[in-house]
Write an enzyme that holds these catalytic residues in place. Structure first.
Site, PDB file in Angstrom:
ATOM      1  N   HIS A  33       0.835  -1.206   0.000  1.00  0.00           N
ATOM      2  CA  HIS A  33       0.000   0.000   0.000  1.00  0.00           C
ATOM      3  C   HIS A  33       0.868   1.254   0.000  1.00  0.00           C
ATOM      4  O   HIS A  33       2.059   1.195   0.323  1.00  0.00           O
ATOM      5  CB  HIS A  33      -0.853   0.069   1.283  1.00  0.00           C
ATOM      6  N   TYR A  49      -8.906   4.173  10.678  1.00  0.00           N
ATOM      7  CA  TYR A  49      -7.602   4.399  11.327  1.00  0.00           C
ATOM      8  C   TYR A  49      -6.868   5.508  10.577  1.00  0.00           C
ATOM      9  O   TYR A  49      -7.170   5.775   9.405  1.00  0.00           O
ATOM     10  CB  TYR A  49      -6.752   3.112  11.329  1.00  0.00           C
ATOM     11  N   THR A  77      -7.946   1.076   3.115  1.00  0.00           N
ATOM     12  CA  THR A  77      -9.232   1.640   3.529  1.00  0.00           C
ATOM     13  C   THR A  77      -9.104   3.050   4.108  1.00  0.00           C
ATOM     14  O   THR A  77     -10.088   3.789   4.098  1.00  0.00           O
ATOM     15  CB  THR A  77      -9.917   0.740   4.576  1.00  0.00           C
ATOM     16  N   ARG A 124     -11.174  -3.875  -4.865  1.00  0.00           N
ATOM     17  CA  ARG A 124     -11.129  -4.620  -3.607  1.00  0.00           C
ATOM     18  C   ARG A 124     -12.454  -4.456  -2.879  1.00  0.00           C
ATOM     19  O   ARG A 124     -12.945  -3.325  -2.700  1.00  0.00           O
ATOM     20  CB  ARG A 124      -9.997  -4.076  -2.742  1.00  0.00           C
ATOM     21  N   ARG A 130     -13.858  -4.183  11.220  1.00  0.00           N
ATOM     22  CA  ARG A 130     -13.154  -3.103  11.899  1.00  0.00           C
ATOM     23  C   ARG A 130     -12.570  -2.099  10.896  1.00  0.00           C
ATOM     24  O   ARG A 130     -12.091  -1.033  11.278  1.00  0.00           O
ATOM     25  CB  ARG A 130     -12.047  -3.673  12.803  1.00  0.00           C
ATOM     26  N   ASP A 257       2.814  -6.657   2.192  1.00  0.00           N
ATOM     27  CA  ASP A 257       1.826  -5.886   2.956  1.00  0.00           C
ATOM     28  C   ASP A 257       2.421  -4.612   3.558  1.00  0.00           C
ATOM     29  O   ASP A 257       1.821  -4.010   4.448  1.00  0.00           O
ATOM     30  CB  ASP A 257       1.139  -6.717   4.046  1.00  0.00           C
TER      31      ASP A 257
HETATM   32  O1  NQM Z   1      -3.133  -4.304   4.664  1.00  0.00           O
HETATM   33  C1  NQM Z   1      -3.887  -5.277   4.785  1.00  0.00           C
HETATM   34  O2  NQM Z   1      -3.985  -6.084   3.884  1.00  0.00           O
HETATM   35  C2  NQM Z   1      -4.652  -5.448   5.968  1.00  0.00           C
HETATM   36  C3  NQM Z   1      -5.232  -4.508   6.731  1.00  0.00           C
HETATM   37  C4  NQM Z   1      -5.506  -3.136   6.327  1.00  0.00           C
HETATM   38  C5  NQM Z   1      -6.327  -3.018   5.133  1.00  0.00           C
HETATM   39  O3  NQM Z   1      -6.655  -3.977   4.487  1.00  0.00           O
HETATM   40  C6  NQM Z   1      -6.756  -1.692   4.680  1.00  0.00           C
HETATM   41  O4  NQM Z   1      -6.665  -0.718   5.428  1.00  0.00           O
HETATM   42  O5  NQM Z   1      -7.216  -1.605   3.535  1.00  0.00           O
HETATM   43  C7  NQM Z   1      -5.638  -4.885   8.080  1.00  0.00           C
HETATM   44  O6  NQM Z   1      -5.828  -6.088   8.330  1.00  0.00           O
HETATM   45  O7  NQM Z   1      -5.765  -3.989   8.917  1.00  0.00           O
END
Ligand code: NQM
Length: 306
Positions: A33, A49, A77, A124, A130, A257
């Site tokens: 990311h 977050y 996200t 996605r 959460r 990741d």
């Molecule tokens: O980085 C990942 O794959 C997992 C994440 C974060 C996520 O998916 C996101 O914020 O889009 C997690 O389990 O918090």
């Protein structure tokens, strides 16, 4: 805009070691990311977050340091459906990156075309409660139908306990479906127990389903952690990832990741995460498929033929 990180936020590991495992030439980090930087690409108001910044330049430096040739940058996200940071990183990477976007039903065909031109090849759908608010399944199915026409695929993120309830929706998706992190198994349960068996059945019965065998640092309960030179990290995750790779060697992907959002316990040394790979892909042939052949087929199909 100034952002305050979520309390307890762990920043990515600043000085990763050089992996001992030499990645096959052309390896793809198929799950990573970018975060902001927030001052340039503000985090989404609906985020759950607020991370530290993790820029495209920092991602590219990590790619080169670890020995990857390419990245697949997945919309996180914290940016909601504002794909600008991810798109900016894909464009800056030239042909060395592909993207996975988050879109809403209101996205126009023109916007989808622009995303495609930037290198986006999938959307996605996140079901981890959460991380996101609920989106109705008919809306997601409508999006899936539209992106299928572009030859894109759907990346799904969910937790193992939710697979039974999501099964009918997932198996009705009209595209290739890529599961993040093996559907987050509870690795304290047996690898041949009913929960993981359901995931294997999902892959076995649906040839369009692929899995990322990534994120041992997120799944592990026992460790040891990928820190301080540890070459046998995350032992409890090994049998799960190995099982998926050995049964479905042509439908697995691997990613760092980075920058590892929402870890609570420790931040892994990304060099040691690369050293985790030969524990789960135990032959040169499996490593080649996992790291090169599979991601190239999915994300750079014309290069593969070249
Ligand atoms: O980085 C990942 O794959 C997992 C994440 C974060 C996520 O998916 C996101 O914020 O889009 C997690 O389990 O918090």
């Amino acid at each position: 805009m100034q952002f305050q990180k979520t309390p307890g936020w762990l920043d990515w590991y600043a000085d990763p070691s050089k992996p001992k495992f030499q990645l096959p030439p052309g390896s793809v980090d198929a799950h990573c990311h970018v975060f902001g930087p927030g001052a340039q690409f503000p985090f989404a108001p609906e985020r759950k977050y607020t991370p530290c910044d993790a820029s495209k330049q920092q991602l590219f430096a990590l790619r080169d340091h670890l020995g990857f040739a390419r990245n697949v940058i997945v919309q996180a996200t914290c940016h909601g459906a504002d794909n600008r940071a991810m798109v900016d990183a894909c464009l800056a990477a030239g042909d060395k990156a592909r993207g996975i976007a988050t879109v809403k039903r209101s996205v126009t065909d023109e916007e989808l075309q622009q995303l495609h031109a930037a290198g986006v090849r999938g959307v996605r759908f996140n079901f981890v409660k959460r991380l996101v608010d609920f989106t109705p399944k008919d809306e997601l199915m409508e999006i899936a139908g539209r992106i299928a026409k572009l030859g894109w695929h759907v990346v799904i993120y969910f937790e193992a306990v939710d697979l039974p309830e999501l099964w009918d929706f997932f198996t009705a998706l009209p595209t290739t479906v890529v599961v993040d992190h093996m559907g987050r198994p509870d690795v304290s349960k047996p690898v041949d127990g009913p929960e993981f068996e359901l995931f294997l059945k999902f892959m076995r019965e649906h040839a369009n389903v692929w899995s990322k065998v990534s994120c041992p640092e997120r799944l592990s309960v026992t460790g040891p952690k990928a820190l301080n030179g540890e070459q046998h990290a995350y032992q409890d995750v090994v049998p799960f990832a190995r099982r998926v790779i050995e049964e479905f060697p042509d439908r697995v992907l691997w990613g760092t990741d980075w920058p590892h959002p929402n870890l609570k316990d420790h931040m892994p040394d990304d060099g040691l995460l690369v050293d985790f790979i030969p524990q789960i892909a135990t032959t040169a042939e499996l490593q080649q498929k996992l790291l090169v052949d599979n991601p190239m087929r999915l994300y750079w199909p014309s290069n593969e033929l070249a």
